[in-house]
Design a protein around this motif. Structure first.
Motif, PDB file in Angstrom:
ATOM      1  N   TYR A  63      10.684  69.572  68.499  1.00 10.33           N
ATOM      2  CA  TYR A  63      10.137  70.645  69.430  1.00 10.33           C
ATOM      3  C   TYR A  63      10.784  70.794  70.622  1.00 10.33           C
ATOM      4  CZ  TYR A  63       6.387  72.806  72.297  1.00 10.33           C
ATOM      5  OH  TYR A  63       5.688  73.560  73.123  1.00 10.33           O
ATOM      6  N   ALA A  64      11.001  71.868  71.253  1.00  9.63           N
ATOM      7  CA  ALA A  64      11.560  72.079  72.531  1.00  9.63           C
ATOM      8  C   ALA A  64      10.772  72.145  73.628  1.00  9.63           C
ATOM      9  CB  ALA A  64      12.559  73.411  72.709  1.00  9.63           C
ATOM     10  N   ALA A  65      10.592  70.958  74.190  1.00 11.89           N
ATOM     11  CA  ALA A  65       9.534  70.579  74.980  1.00 11.89           C
ATOM     12  C   ALA A  65       9.588  71.914  76.415  1.00 11.89           C
ATOM     13  CB  ALA A  65       9.759  69.130  75.956  1.00 11.89           C
ATOM     14  N   LYS A  66      10.583  72.561  76.698  1.00 11.79           N
ATOM     15  CA  LYS A  66      10.721  73.329  77.886  1.00 11.79           C
ATOM     16  C   LYS A  66       9.994  74.367  77.501  1.00 11.79           C
ATOM     17  CE  LYS A  66      14.806  76.113  76.992  1.00 11.79           C
ATOM     18  NZ  LYS A  66      16.064  75.817  76.015  1.00 11.79           N
ATOM     19  N   SER A  67       9.646  74.824  76.290  1.00 12.26           N
ATOM     20  CA  SER A  67       8.823  76.036  76.030  1.00 12.26           C
ATOM     21  C   SER A  67       7.461  76.060  76.442  1.00 12.26           C
ATOM     22  CB  SER A  67       8.857  76.365  74.416  1.00 12.26           C
ATOM     23  OG  SER A  67       8.506  75.291  73.853  1.00 12.26           O
ATOM     24  N   ILE A  84      10.951  65.674  69.467  1.00  6.85           N
ATOM     25  CA  ILE A  84      10.945  66.398  70.658  1.00  6.85           C
ATOM     26  C   ILE A  84      12.323  66.443  71.448  1.00  6.85           C
ATOM     27  CG2 ILE A  84      10.193  64.602  72.141  1.00  6.85           C
ATOM     28  CD1 ILE A  84       8.160  66.877  73.446  1.00  6.85           C
ATOM     29  N   ASP A  85      12.573  67.660  71.808  1.00  8.13           N
ATOM     30  CA  ASP A  85      13.795  67.629  72.582  1.00  8.13           C
ATOM     31  C   ASP A  85      13.452  67.761  74.128  1.00  8.13           C
ATOM     32  OD1 ASP A  85      15.145  69.539  74.023  1.00  8.13           O
ATOM     33  OD2 ASP A  85      15.414  70.984  72.317  1.00  8.13           O
ATOM     34  N   VAL A  86      14.089  67.011  74.875  1.00 10.53           N
ATOM     35  CA  VAL A  86      13.603  67.175  76.146  1.00 10.53           C
ATOM     36  C   VAL A  86      14.876  67.392  77.049  1.00 10.53           C
ATOM     37  CG1 VAL A  86      11.551  65.667  76.186  1.00 10.53           C
ATOM     38  CG2 VAL A  86      13.590  64.316  76.737  1.00 10.53           C
ATOM     39  N   CYS A 206      24.543  72.714  68.290  1.00  5.24           N
ATOM     40  CA  CYS A 206      24.737  74.055  69.006  1.00  5.24           C
ATOM     41  C   CYS A 206      23.350  74.524  69.231  1.00  5.24           C
ATOM     42  CB  CYS A 206      25.548  74.894  68.465  1.00  5.24           C
ATOM     43  SG  CYS A 206      24.985  75.598  66.901  1.00  5.24           S
ATOM     44  N   HIS A 207      23.330  75.397  70.230  1.00  5.71           N
ATOM     45  CA  HIS A 207      21.879  76.117  70.420  1.00  5.71           C
ATOM     46  C   HIS A 207      22.445  77.708  70.744  1.00  5.71           C
ATOM     47  CE1 HIS A 207      17.925  77.695  71.681  1.00  5.71           C
ATOM     48  NE2 HIS A 207      18.232  77.887  72.719  1.00  5.71           N
ATOM     49  N   ILE A 208      22.323  78.570  69.855  1.00  2.00           N
ATOM     50  CA  ILE A 208      23.112  79.860  70.232  1.00  2.00           C
ATOM     51  C   ILE A 208      22.080  80.861  71.184  1.00  2.00           C
ATOM     52  CG2 ILE A 208      24.680  79.744  68.319  1.00  2.00           C
ATOM     53  CD1 ILE A 208      22.597  80.859  66.664  1.00  2.00           C
ATOM     54  N   GLY A 209      21.032  80.406  71.525  1.00  3.45           N
ATOM     55  CA  GLY A 209      20.095  81.506  72.175  1.00  3.45           C
ATOM     56  C   GLY A 209      18.699  81.460  71.817  1.00  3.45           C
ATOM     57  N   SER A 210      18.296  82.640  72.630  1.00  2.00           N
ATOM     58  CA  SER A 210      16.646  82.320  72.139  1.00  2.00           C
ATOM     59  C   SER A 210      15.973  83.955  71.833  1.00  2.00           C
ATOM     60  CB  SER A 210      15.943  81.745  73.383  1.00  2.00           C
ATOM     61  OG  SER A 210      14.417  81.178  73.256  1.00  2.00           O
ATOM     62  N   GLN A 211      14.727  83.810  70.908  1.00  2.00           N
ATOM     63  CA  GLN A 211      14.414  85.207  70.674  1.00  2.00           C
ATOM     64  C   GLN A 211      15.222  85.748  69.674  1.00  2.00           C
ATOM     65  OE1 GLN A 211      11.424  85.823  70.407  1.00  2.00           O
ATOM     66  NE2 GLN A 211      10.973  88.017  70.724  1.00  2.00           N
ATOM     67  N   GLY A 247      17.486  75.790  68.400  1.00  2.00           N
ATOM     68  CA  GLY A 247      16.141  76.514  68.180  1.00  2.00           C
ATOM     69  C   GLY A 247      16.608  78.169  68.366  1.00  2.00           C
ATOM     70  N   GLY A 248      15.537  78.824  68.615  1.00  2.00           N
ATOM     71  CA  GLY A 248      15.907  80.145  69.056  1.00  2.00           C
ATOM     72  C   GLY A 248      15.214  81.373  68.203  1.00  2.00           C
ATOM     73  N   PHE A 249      14.543  80.843  67.351  1.00  2.00           N
ATOM     74  CA  PHE A 249      13.748  81.508  66.220  1.00  2.00           C
ATOM     75  C   PHE A 249      12.462  82.618  66.943  1.00  2.00           C
ATOM     76  CE2 PHE A 249      15.208  77.719  64.395  1.00  2.00           C
ATOM     77  CZ  PHE A 249      16.160  78.089  63.616  1.00  2.00           C
ATOM     78  N   LEU A 289      16.625  70.906  63.376  1.00  2.00           N
ATOM     79  CA  LEU A 289      16.493  72.197  64.349  1.00  2.00           C
ATOM     80  C   LEU A 289      15.381  71.800  65.455  1.00  2.00           C
ATOM     81  CD1 LEU A 289      15.658  74.774  61.247  1.00  2.00           C
ATOM     82  CD2 LEU A 289      17.838  74.466  62.685  1.00  2.00           C
ATOM     83  N   GLU A 290      15.705  72.897  66.434  1.00  2.00           N
ATOM     84  CA  GLU A 290      14.774  72.694  67.632  1.00  2.00           C
ATOM     85  C   GLU A 290      14.087  73.807  68.098  1.00  2.00           C
ATOM     86  OE1 GLU A 290      18.545  70.006  69.704  1.00  2.00           O
ATOM     87  OE2 GLU A 290      18.170  71.999  70.146  1.00  2.00           O
ATOM     88  N   PRO A 291      12.990  74.353  67.387  1.00  2.00           N
ATOM     89  CA  PRO A 291      12.237  75.218  67.641  1.00  2.00           C
ATOM     90  C   PRO A 291      11.318  75.100  68.864  1.00  2.00           C
ATOM     91  CG  PRO A 291      11.367  74.638  65.585  1.00  2.00           C
ATOM     92  CD  PRO A 291      12.656  73.576  66.023  1.00  2.00           C
ATOM     93  N   GLY A 292      11.412  75.867  69.806  1.00  2.00           N
ATOM     94  CA  GLY A 292      10.388  75.980  70.850  1.00  2.00           C
ATOM     95  C   GLY A 292       9.409  77.073  70.746  1.00  2.00           C
ATOM     96  N   ARG A 293      10.005  78.231  71.176  1.00  2.00           N
ATOM     97  CA  ARG A 293       9.079  79.405  71.337  1.00  2.00           C
ATOM     98  C   ARG A 293       8.214  79.738  70.034  1.00  2.00           C
ATOM     99  NH1 ARG A 293      10.518  83.561  74.441  1.00  2.00           N
ATOM    100  NH2 ARG A 293      12.670  83.173  74.564  1.00  2.00           N
ATOM    101  N   ASN A 294       9.071  79.389  68.901  1.00  2.00           N
ATOM    102  CA  ASN A 294       8.603  79.763  67.714  1.00  2.00           C
ATOM    103  C   ASN A 294       7.153  79.171  67.290  1.00  2.00           C
ATOM    104  OD1 ASN A 294       8.508  79.809  64.387  1.00  2.00           O
ATOM    105  ND2 ASN A 294       9.367  81.767  65.069  1.00  2.00           N
ATOM    106  N   ALA A 394       5.077  80.394  75.110  1.00  2.00           N
ATOM    107  CA  ALA A 394       6.294  79.896  75.335  1.00  2.00           C
ATOM    108  C   ALA A 394       6.747  80.274  76.621  1.00  2.00           C
ATOM    109  CB  ALA A 394       7.506  80.036  74.362  1.00  2.00           C
ATOM    110  N   TYR A 395       7.406  79.611  77.584  1.00  2.00           N
ATOM    111  CA  TYR A 395       8.144  79.900  78.784  1.00  2.00           C
ATOM    112  C   TYR A 395       7.034  80.726  79.651  1.00  2.00           C
ATOM    113  CZ  TYR A 395      11.734  78.324  75.932  1.00  2.00           C
ATOM    114  OH  TYR A 395      12.596  77.754  75.013  1.00  2.00           O
ATOM    115  N   GLY A 396       5.648  80.437  79.772  1.00  2.00           N
ATOM    116  CA  GLY A 396       4.650  81.156  80.615  1.00  2.00           C
ATOM    117  C   GLY A 396       4.443  80.104  81.416  1.00  2.00           C
TER     118      GLY A 396
END
Ligand SMILES: *Cc1c(COP(=O)(O)O)cnc(C)c1O
Length: 438
Positions: A63-67, A84-86, A206-211, A247-249, A289-294, A394-396
């Motif tokens: 889980y991407a903690a930054k989200s 968790i990914d920090v 790799c992490h190719i982007g978000s949303q 992540g990025g989903f 995988l590293e989903p955060g937002r999703n 996420a990211y709020g």
């Protein structure tokens, strides 16, 4: 857009049976409300989905903690058993405070400080993802100091233009992250890691982007990363055991959007990995995988109270209603930062008034303090109405600031008809606590 335990009874929003009016009265506004059951089920859906799809070769859902992270959420993560990914010392501290096993923690970041590296190595984190040649030396030195062999991955840049906003696209060539495969930097990094017996190269990331919607970008990344893993095998004679595709989903923010579910992308990613294994004659790696937002995005909404409304005459004599709420860019910077879209409803009542062109704005001294640029709201909207914006998990709160010395909102977890504070509201004393008086 709304999480699983949100309902609209008689037109009023309820979370786990508690009305928005009740939530606002008890916890104040603005505030983030987190559907705990939805959070746990989304995290588990990724975990179970990965296990079902990859079997023994299922790696870890990090889980991407930054989200969004706080101690309580870290405790849920520990309980559920996902990783968790920090990417900073602060996120690492929250993960450890929640009791997450260090062997479930992965450290990211393009400029980890020496002390962050030292703390991560001494805490015994599972993997450190390398982002520069300097860092390879720094992590090797820390591992030597602590007398351990540290598992590392290399963050690679596969050169992909993900179909998302430029500022959240992270794997084209001209970015600060990672080692470029195309330029040869990635191979130089492999050779640098090989110089250090205290580092164990576990694989590539790799992490190719978000949303991002669909699985195409992840499939292309898989091809490029696994071609690189094949080159490694050809030169070193052993295979790298792990592949982490980041992540990025994407999730739904406005009507018509669809949230990506694990089952929508895992089979395609699995097929791409299998195909690459066949092409290069590689064994199936462990896939992570590293989903955060999703995971967290769809599980929270923000509740605001309307303070003023103002009809403003715009082009061609049209009228736009400016609806000002008691938060804004300090609790949701994404519209100003990346033109992110949101939706909103009046939360405590039903209105049958005709809809009117509106703009939802915050209370900050900034024209760009806009939460929703264009939306239709009932024309009888008035001070005292509650407004809920879905999908702000996420990211709020994680990107919230104290701009204009506005205290940051609390996060309230709601589950089984009960609500409790998991991050308390900041107050003015908190804001002044850092100041040194002359
Ligand atoms: C931000 C980030 C993620 C999570 O991205 P989401 O879009 O929230 O899924 C995962 N991995 C890395 C390395 C990141 O930087």
């Amino acid at each position: 857009m709304w999480s699983k335990n949100v309902s609209f009874d008689g037109g009023a929003l309820h979370l786990s049976g508690i009305s928005a009016a009740h939530l606002a009265k008890e916890f104040g506004t603005p505030a983030f409300f987190l559907d705990e059951d939805a959070y746990r089920s989304r995290a588990l859906a990724w975990q179970h989905g990965l296990q079902a799809e990859f079997g023994a070769q299922a790696g870890t859902i990090y889980y991407a903690a930054k989200s969004f992270i706080c101690t309580a959420v870290a405790q849920w993560i520990a309980e559920i058993g996902v990783g968790i990914d920090v990417c900073t010392g602060g996120e690492l501290a929250a993960a450890l405070a929640g009791g997450i096993n260090p062997q479930k923690i992965e450290l990211h970041g393009n400029n980890k400080s020496l002390s962050e590296i030292d703390r991560a190595v001494s805490a015994g984190v599972k993997t450190i993802v390398m982002d520069s040649l300097f860092e390879i030396e720094r992590v090797a030195a820390a591992a030597k100091k602590h007398g351990v062999r540290q598992a590392v991955m290399l963050r690679l840049t596969p050169g992909i233009e993900a179909h998302t906003h430029e500022k959240i696209s992270t794997a084209h060539e001209d970015v600060k992250f990672g080692f470029s495969i195309a330029s040869g930097a990635a191979w130089t990094a492999v050779e640098a890691v090989a110089q250090h017996p205290e580092l164990e190269l576990r694989g590539v990331h790799c992490h190719i982007g978000s949303q991002i919607f669909g699985s195409e970008a992840h499939e292309i990344a898989t091809d490029r990363l696994m071609a690189f893993m094949a080159k490694y095998r050809d030169v070193y004679g052993t295979e790298l055991p792990e592949l982490d595709l980041g992540g990025g989903f994407g999730i739904a923010y406005v009507a018509g959007d669809v949230t990506v579910e694990p089952a929508d992308v895992l089979p395609q990613i699995h097929a791409a990995v299998k195909q690459a294994c066949a092409t290069h004659n590689l064994a199936m790696p462990l896939v992570s995988l590293e989903p955060g937002r999703n995971i967290v995005g769809p599980t929270m909404f923000t509740l605001y109270e309307v303070g003023t409304v103002k009809d403003v005459v715009i082009d061609g004599g049209k009228v736009r209603k400016y609806v000002s709420v008691d938060g804004g860019m300090s609790d949701n910077i994404r519209p100003s930062l990346y033109d992110a879209q949101y939706s909103a409803v009046i939360a405590q009542r039903k209105s049958s008034a005709p809809l009117q062109l509106s703009r939802l704005v915050g209370k900050h001294c900034e024209t760009g303090d806009i939460i929703i640029n264009d939306l239709q709201l009932p024309s009888d909207i008035a001070p005292g109405d509650l407004i809920a914006t879905p999908a702000t998990g996420a990211y709020g709160r994680s990107m919230a600031s104290n701009y204009n010395h506005v205290p940051r909102p609390p996060v309230i977890a709601v589950n089984n008809g009960k609500a409790r504070v998991i991050v308390r509201r900041e107050n003015e004393a908190d804001l002044l606590a850092l100041d040194v008086k002359e």
